[in-house]
Scaffold this motif. Structure first.
Motif, mmCIF file in Angstrom:
data_model
loop_
_atom_site.group_PDB
_atom_site.id
_atom_site.type_symbol
_atom_site.label_atom_id
_atom_site.label_comp_id
_atom_site.label_asym_id
_atom_site.label_seq_id
_atom_site.Cartn_x
_atom_site.Cartn_y
_atom_site.Cartn_z
ATOM 1 N N GLU A 1 0.829 -1.202 0.000
ATOM 2 C CA GLU A 1 0.000 0.000 0.000
ATOM 3 C C GLU A 1 0.867 1.257 0.000
ATOM 4 N N PHE A 2 1.925 1.247 0.789
ATOM 5 C CA PHE A 2 2.810 2.418 0.841
ATOM 6 C C PHE A 2 3.587 2.570 -0.457
ATOM 7 N N VAL A 3 4.052 1.456 -1.010
ATOM 8 C CA VAL A 3 4.814 1.514 -2.260
ATOM 9 C C VAL A 3 3.936 2.044 -3.392
ATOM 10 N N LYS A 4 2.662 1.638 -3.416
ATOM 11 C CA LYS A 4 1.740 2.116 -4.458
ATOM 12 C C LYS A 4 1.606 3.630 -4.435
ATOM 13 N N HIS A 5 1.747 4.235 -3.253
ATOM 14 C CA HIS A 5 1.625 5.695 -3.149
ATOM 15 C C HIS A 5 2.978 6.402 -3.256
ATOM 16 N N GLY A 6 3.992 5.659 -3.662
ATOM 17 C CA GLY A 6 5.281 6.277 -3.957
ATOM 18 C C GLY A 6 6.253 6.327 -2.797
#
Length: 516
Positions: free
Chosen positions: A459-464
């Motif tokens: 989830e965090f990686v998806k938001h950069g």
């Protein structure tokens, strides 16, 4: 018992026996009583009468502090009397002489002092009240209390080291000066943050005044049920302050420049001064309104020259009296009212946010009250948000006005009064205990049982955001810690990720003091 009878005091079984042969019976005059006290056989043990039945040992000790070394104390609360043992008869005589001219008070009640027939106090230990104040031995040594000080402490001197525990509400240099100056003349104050804890070094004009401050204030709360003072004697004998600003102050030299930081403080390195937690203001009305003891009772005035500690109010011209903050240097192309609501909501209940129409890199944030505004200011001023260092200061406004329908700035102002995303839904929420500066580690809570480490990191990686480390709580997989590369990354992630949805649960995100 010769020399132990006083006029106008309810007689107890120990010191208040009527002895007509001494001229100290019910018909004696006040002047006769004073003469009797002074001409009685001197003793280094002082009898104190008419004390309130909830008087503490520390309050009795403070009666003797201005006159010399106090070596023992015994409080008989059920009899409204106490005994104070000084190191020598000269100190005891000075005490009796002074208090015959200026009657001392404890908690607003006049008390009486006289020589006791006892030559010394033979008690096996000092009372538990003194031990609970942090006094590690029976003897009160030197010109102050002999303490077994840990963590950076030293012997009795003029400099106190003050740690503020459970700092829910902001504590500033001016607040500390206002409180500690009730116990003596404060010469210098240096504030700093060490290991995430707000601390201060406070120098008095004498070690007796420093002792008085330690005895009376150690363990007390500045506000109701929070901001507890933990006080030791510092190893440093003096402070060398080079700047007069919100972090440091030399009250003996008002001409010092308002530079950035503090330098030359004996053995203290500049690296230990990692910023100050306090800025503007004074203790806030509505948060107890007085210096409260651990049991919620206000400390009373103790001894001559120590008036009631409390009744603090905000000066009418103090900008910190407003619940509205002005935030400047924002990234006007990125920041929205929702972003500011989420960030400032870490430190209090955000009511409204308004981005200025004519200057979109500035915004007004209205908190529930001035204390919450000060809390947010303390922790968020000069942090980096979306690549820019923001500045937070009190606003001249008392409230953020909602625009009329159809005005061009209507979308830039938002009322969050009914938002379900508030962290502080109650006035005394336990979340206030977790207020601290932003860190690179985030605390995740309300995690569904179906979630895995990979789910959350994704989830965090998806938001950069790059994830440096992750750890579930060992005994509760509903909570976890996630570490980002920098504090700035963590701030941006909190703004974007707080309350994100995962398997039907809203994941709450906050800053953590823990490390992975």
């Amino acid at each position: 018992m010769n020399g132990d009878t006083m006029v106008g005091i309810k007689r107890g079984p120990e010191e208040f026996r009527n002895n007509a042969s001494n001229g100290s019976g019910p018909n004696s005059t006040d002047s006769d009583s004073k003469k009797m006290k002074l001409e009685g056989k001197p003793s280094r043990v002082i009898h104190v009468g008419n004390i309130p039945n909830d008087t503490t040992d520390a309050e009795v000790v403070l009666l003797g502090v201005p006159f010399g070394r106090v070596t023992n104390v015994l409080v008989l609360r059920s009899k409204n009397q106490a005994f104070l043992e000084m190191s020598d008869e000269a100190a005891a005589s000075n005490l009796v002489q002074k208090y015959s001219q200026t009657q001392p008070q404890i908690r607003g009640r006049s008390v009486y002092t006289q020589f006791s027939n006892h030559r010394e106090l033979k008690t096996e230990t000092t009372s538990n009240a003194l031990l609970n104040q942090g006094m590690q031995t029976q003897e009160i040594a030197g010109n102050g209390l002999k303490t077994d000080v840990t963590d950076n402490g030293g012997g009795v001197n003029t400099v106190l080291r003050v740690i503020i525990d459970n700092m829910i509400c902001p504590v500033t240099l001016d607040v500390l000066h206002q409180i500690f100056s009730r116990c003596g003349k404060v010469l210098k104050i240096v504030t700093f943050t060490k290991n995430g804890t707000f601390q201060a070094l406070i120098q008095f004009s004498s070690d007796r005044e420093a002792q008085a401050a330690k005895v009376s204030l150690d363990g007390q709360n500045i506000y109701h049920n929070c901001c507890t003072l933990r006080i030791d004697f510092s190893k440093m004998s003096s402070l060398n302050v080079k700047f007069n600003n919100e972090k440091s102050r030399d009250f003996t030299n008002p001409s010092l420049p308002a530079g950035e930081g503090v330098d030359g403080m004996n053995s203290m390195s500049q690296s230990n001064l990692s910023g100050a937690a306090g800025l503007l203001g004074a203790p806030f009305v509505g948060l107890g309104g007085q210096l409260n003891g651990a049991n919620g009772n206000a400390l009373g005035g103790v001894g001559a020259g120590l008036p009631l500690l409390g009744g603090f109010t905000l000066p009418s011209n103090n900008a910190a009296a407003t619940p509205v903050l002005l935030v400047t240097s924002l990234d006007e192309h990125t920041v929205t009212p929702d972003h500011l609501f989420t960030l400032f909501g870490v430190y209090g209940h955000v009511s409204r946010v308004k981005i200025l129409y004519s200057k979109k890199d500035c915004a007004l944030v209205q908190m529930a009250d001035p204390s919450q505004a000060q809390n947010a200011l303390t922790h968020l001023d000069k942090i980096r948000v979306f690549g820019k260092q923001i500045h937070v200061m009190p606003s001249k406004y008392q409230a953020v006005q909602l625009p009329r329908e159809g005005q061009p700035d209507a979308e830039l102002t938002k009322d969050f009064a009914g938002s379900p995303r508030h962290r502080f839904k109650q006035s005394l929420s336990k979340n206030y205990q977790n207020c601290h500066p932003p860190t690179q580690v985030l605390h995740l809570s309300n995690i569904p049982s179906s979630a895995t480490e990979e789910n959350l990191k994704e989830e965090f990686v998806k938001h950069g955001f790059e994830v440096k480390a992750f750890k579930f709580f060992p005994k509760d997989h509903k909570m976890a810690l996630i570490q980002l590369p920098t504090v700035e990354d963590a701030v941006d992630a909190l703004i974007k990720m707080h309350d994100f949805m995962l398997d039907g649960n809203n994941i709450r995100v906050s800053f953590s003091k823990s490390r992975i």
